[in-house]
Design a protein around this motif. Sequence first.
Motif, PDB file in Angstrom:
ATOM      1  N   ALA A   1      64.069  -4.427  22.065  1.00  0.00           N
ATOM      2  CA  ALA A   1      64.188  -5.795  21.551  1.00  0.00           C
ATOM      3  C   ALA A   1      62.814  -6.429  21.413  1.00  0.00           C
ATOM      4  O   ALA A   1      62.513  -7.082  20.408  1.00  0.00           O
ATOM      5  CB  ALA A   1      65.066  -6.636  22.480  1.00  0.00           C
TER       6      ALA A   1
ATOM      7  N   ARG B   1      59.938  -4.914  20.963  1.00  0.00           N
ATOM      8  CA  ARG B   1      59.218  -4.302  19.843  1.00  0.00           C
ATOM      9  C   ARG B   1      59.740  -4.794  18.510  1.00  0.00           C
ATOM     10  O   ARG B   1      58.976  -5.043  17.573  1.00  0.00           O
ATOM     11  CB  ARG B   1      59.333  -2.774  19.926  1.00  0.00           C
ATOM     12  N   MET B   2      61.055  -4.983  18.427  1.00  0.00           N
ATOM     13  CA  MET B   2      61.605  -5.492  17.172  1.00  0.00           C
ATOM     14  C   MET B   2      61.171  -6.931  16.931  1.00  0.00           C
ATOM     15  O   MET B   2      60.950  -7.345  15.793  1.00  0.00           O
ATOM     16  CB  MET B   2      63.130  -5.390  17.181  1.00  0.00           C
ATOM     17  N   GLN B   3      61.061  -7.666  18.020  1.00  0.00           N
ATOM     18  CA  GLN B   3      60.615  -9.057  17.890  1.00  0.00           C
ATOM     19  C   GLN B   3      59.189  -9.103  17.352  1.00  0.00           C
ATOM     20  O   GLN B   3      58.870  -9.883  16.452  1.00  0.00           O
ATOM     21  CB  GLN B   3      60.696  -9.743  19.249  1.00  0.00           C
ATOM     22  N   VAL B   4      58.340  -8.263  17.893  1.00  0.00           N
ATOM     23  CA  VAL B   4      56.959  -8.203  17.419  1.00  0.00           C
ATOM     24  C   VAL B   4      56.931  -7.864  15.930  1.00  0.00           C
ATOM     25  O   VAL B   4      56.230  -8.499  15.140  1.00  0.00           O
ATOM     26  CB  VAL B   4      56.154  -7.149  18.217  1.00  0.00           C
TER      27      VAL B   4
ATOM     28  N   ARG C   1      59.355  -8.218  13.716  1.00  0.00           N
ATOM     29  CA  ARG C   1      59.939  -9.284  12.912  1.00  0.00           C
ATOM     30  C   ARG C   1      58.952 -10.439  12.731  1.00  0.00           C
ATOM     31  O   ARG C   1      58.802 -10.969  11.640  1.00  0.00           O
ATOM     32  CB  ARG C   1      61.224  -9.800  13.559  1.00  0.00           C
TER      33      ARG C   1
END
Lengths: 154, 154
Positions: free
Chosen positions: A31, A33-36, A38
């Motif tokens: 999550a 890493r995906m936030q970074v 995004r």
Amino acid sequence: MTLTSTDDHATAEPPDPDLLDELAQLILGLAARMQVHRNACAAEFDLTPALAKALRELEPGKPIPMRELALRLNCDASNLTGLVDRLEDRGAAERRPDLSDRRVKTLVLTEEGVRLRHGFWKRLLTEAGPLSEFTPDQARALRDLLLAGTTTAR
Amino acid sequence: MTLTSTDDHATAEPPDPDLLDELAQLILGLAARMQVHRNACAAEFDLTPALAKALRELEPGKPIPMRELALRLNCDASNLTGLVDRLEDRGAAERRPDLSDRRVKTLVLTEEGVRLRHGFWKRLLTEAGPLSEFTPDQARALRDLLLAGTTTAR
DNA sequence: TATTGTTATACTCTATAACTATA
DNA sequence: TATAGTTATAGAGTATAACAATA
């Protein structure tokens, strides 16, 4: 790639603490890493993280009350005024009166908003992000598992 | 502990856009729910989201330079001063001089910090959160998949 | 009275730039 | 010169409380 679509007779489930611990760590890691990823994609479109999220919640051709957007964003309604102001300033969305309840203002994407939303999301998926860690088979299995979980509960 | 170290490389595979789209939606959704859950648990311990994250990155008995913590938190080093100040105010962590490089300050959890960290994390896993959507078998499959992905790439 | 959107306010989070003391 | 931590500052995110218009 075995999916282990188990025939578990889910009666008394023993909740393994160690398993939950490891799973939480892994999911929170992914999550993050995906936030970074995004946020990086959003920045390329001059979108802040919150604006990108709001844009994603607004579906083309489907006006929703500001209250509804606050619910979807899991935030207080007072935050929306400034957020929506910025969307309007960019010509990405419009406030419209609700004819059936004059307290309500509905929100709808403009053409530019639709373009922006689509461009951002396409970039998110095209640019190599955390999801490229997975092979197609893994991705499929992952999707099925997440679908099973979120459709069961939620 | 089967690791399923797959021999297929993600790069050579045809990336299905629809699959990625769906997967991204699912993972971002789960991530958002876990974030809500984590922040709620943190609040019960009078921890802000950022403090909770920092606490999680500090491992008991393992002092690390502030710089290293900034790396782990994916944020600028300037943010750490206030963050660490608050951890010290609560008696959860201590700044210590690094004998080999006098510019460096290392951080280490106090006993209270270890208690706080453990209590928070236990609460996160004990209280019914998004992870309780999954049966133990699903959780295991999910863990294996995530492990395969994160060990292959990353 | 209750609800929608707004305003005012405060706190947290985060980044940039400049500073200090070391290296 | 370069690096570790700090300070100052600014913008963004978020919550609470009070308000006007409407229900």
